[in-house]
Design an enzyme around this catalytic site. Structure first.
Site, PDB file in Angstrom:
ATOM      1  N   CYS A 171       0.845  -1.188   0.000  1.00  0.00           N
ATOM      2  CA  CYS A 171       0.000   0.000   0.000  1.00  0.00           C
ATOM      3  C   CYS A 171       0.879   1.235   0.000  1.00  0.00           C
ATOM      4  O   CYS A 171       1.861   1.299   0.748  1.00  0.00           O
ATOM      5  CB  CYS A 171      -0.912   0.000   1.231  1.00  0.00           C
ATOM      6  SG  CYS A 171      -2.041   1.416   1.309  1.00  0.00           S
ATOM      7  N   HIS A 213      -9.080  -3.204  -2.387  1.00  0.00           N
ATOM      8  CA  HIS A 213      -8.097  -2.516  -1.551  1.00  0.00           C
ATOM      9  C   HIS A 213      -8.437  -1.026  -1.452  1.00  0.00           C
ATOM     10  O   HIS A 213      -8.445  -0.452  -0.356  1.00  0.00           O
ATOM     11  CB  HIS A 213      -6.700  -2.707  -2.142  1.00  0.00           C
ATOM     12  CG  HIS A 213      -5.608  -2.077  -1.338  1.00  0.00           C
ATOM     13  ND1 HIS A 213      -4.728  -2.807  -0.566  1.00  0.00           N
ATOM     14  CD2 HIS A 213      -5.238  -0.779  -1.192  1.00  0.00           C
ATOM     15  CE1 HIS A 213      -3.877  -1.985   0.022  1.00  0.00           C
ATOM     16  NE2 HIS A 213      -4.161  -0.746  -0.346  1.00  0.00           N
ATOM     17  N   GLU A 214      -8.735  -0.410  -2.595  1.00  0.00           N
ATOM     18  CA  GLU A 214      -9.047   1.018  -2.595  1.00  0.00           C
ATOM     19  C   GLU A 214     -10.420   1.285  -1.975  1.00  0.00           C
ATOM     20  O   GLU A 214     -10.617   2.300  -1.298  1.00  0.00           O
ATOM     21  CB  GLU A 214      -8.989   1.584  -4.019  1.00  0.00           C
ATOM     22  CG  GLU A 214      -7.673   1.367  -4.745  1.00  0.00           C
ATOM     23  CD  GLU A 214      -6.461   1.816  -3.946  1.00  0.00           C
ATOM     24  OE1 GLU A 214      -6.592   2.740  -3.110  1.00  0.00           O
ATOM     25  OE2 GLU A 214      -5.374   1.248  -4.142  1.00  0.00           O
ATOM     26  N   HIS A 217     -10.168   1.674   1.659  1.00  0.00           N
ATOM     27  CA  HIS A 217      -9.750   3.024   2.059  1.00  0.00           C
ATOM     28  C   HIS A 217     -10.950   3.958   2.167  1.00  0.00           C
ATOM     29  O   HIS A 217     -11.013   4.799   3.074  1.00  0.00           O
ATOM     30  CB  HIS A 217      -8.752   3.598   1.053  1.00  0.00           C
ATOM     31  CG  HIS A 217      -7.347   3.147   1.254  1.00  0.00           C
ATOM     32  ND1 HIS A 217      -6.625   3.428   2.400  1.00  0.00           N
ATOM     33  CD2 HIS A 217      -6.513   2.432   0.453  1.00  0.00           C
ATOM     34  CE1 HIS A 217      -5.409   2.918   2.295  1.00  0.00           C
ATOM     35  NE2 HIS A 217      -5.320   2.298   1.128  1.00  0.00           N
TER      36      HIS A 217
END
EC number: 3.5.1.88
Length: 273
Positions: A171, A213-214, A217
């Site tokens: 990351c 993954h994003e 966030h």
């Protein structure tokens, strides 16, 4: 960098993990540019079939009906953008829904791609550059002019696959740190494009992993929240070093400490299977 055994016979690209990836293009289906939406998007990279993980996880169902709407001020930015590193509280803050689709948003997207490429990334979310809004960009090729640049505004996961895949991740907000994370192999998503048009897409394999993954966030979830205690122990010292770096830089105590972390039951998928 070690990877799980189920990928040892995969092509070289599939062993290189997100979001720090070598500059090698993946062949992707469909023409999907920054301004054009589509109904399908998936990697055509061949790899051996991953094993179904025995890891159990709680399904986290997300409702965004109460999301606050971002104001014009919330999307204001200065260039060059800078990557926000753990444990900055911006990475845990709630992110607002974008309802203004204007030239400023397009400029922000351009700036996000620029910093993503300059830092050797393949995916980036708005909170990682200090803006708490629901926006992400990614390009599995990791190279301007190669692959496909994807922009997703206000994304929401509708379905995810039962098959779970373990894979090493990195990351940009955790420089130099890599560890195994288990995620669904594919997802179906509703989102808006950079013009505000609504669309649905299906992602699988590497694009699906980058997206998840994003998306984490945008939910204030960091990749180590999804790691097993054993995996987390392998990077604990590196996380503590980032906490110390934050304290030295800001003169403030770290807003969170990995040593005090209790195992978090973060869901591996969202919405309906």
């Amino acid at each position: 960098m070690a990877v799980c055994n189920c990928f040892l016979q995969a092509p070289p690209l599939s062993r290189i993990l997100l979001p720090v990836l070598s500059r090698r293009a993946t062949t992707l289906s469909a023409g999907y540019g920054r301004l054009k939406s589509t109904v399908t998007f998936c990697s055509t990279v061949n790899r051996t079939s991953p094993l179904t993980s025995s890891v159990r996880a709680e399904v986290k169902r997300v409702s965004r009906k109460d999301d606050k709407v971002a104001s014009a001020t919330d999307v204001q930015f200065e260039t060059p953008l800078k990557i926000v590193e753990y444990p900055d509280p911006i990475l845990r803050a709630k992110n607002k829904r974008i309802d203004i689709f204007d030239e400023n948003l397009k400029n922000l997207v351009d700036a996000m791609f620029d910093v993503m490429y300059k830092t050797d990334g393949i995916g980036l979310s708005a909170p990682q550059v200090g803006l708490n809004v629901q926006l992400m960009v990614f390009n599995p090729a990791g190279e301007p002019g190669e692959g496909k640049e994807i922009v997703l505004v206000n994304p929401k996961i509708k379905k995810y696959s039962d098959k779970l895949v373990p894979f090493d991740e990195g990351c940009l907000s955790f420089p130099g740190i890599y560890a195994e994370v288990v995620r669904p192999q594919s997802v179906k998503i509703d989102a808006r494009d950079i013009t505000g048009e609504r669309f649905s897409i299906s992602l699988s394999r590497l694009p699906a992993r980058i997206f998840q993954h994003e998306y984490d966030h945008l939910e204030g979830v960091l990749f180590f929240d999804r790691m097993t205690d054993q995996v987390l122990d392998s990077i604990r010292e590196e996380l503590e070093a980032l906490e110390k770096k934050y304290e030295e830089k800001t003169g403030l105590p770290s807003p969170e400490r990995v040593e005090a972390r209790q195992k978090r039951k973060a869901g591996v998928g969202f919405g309906k299977r």
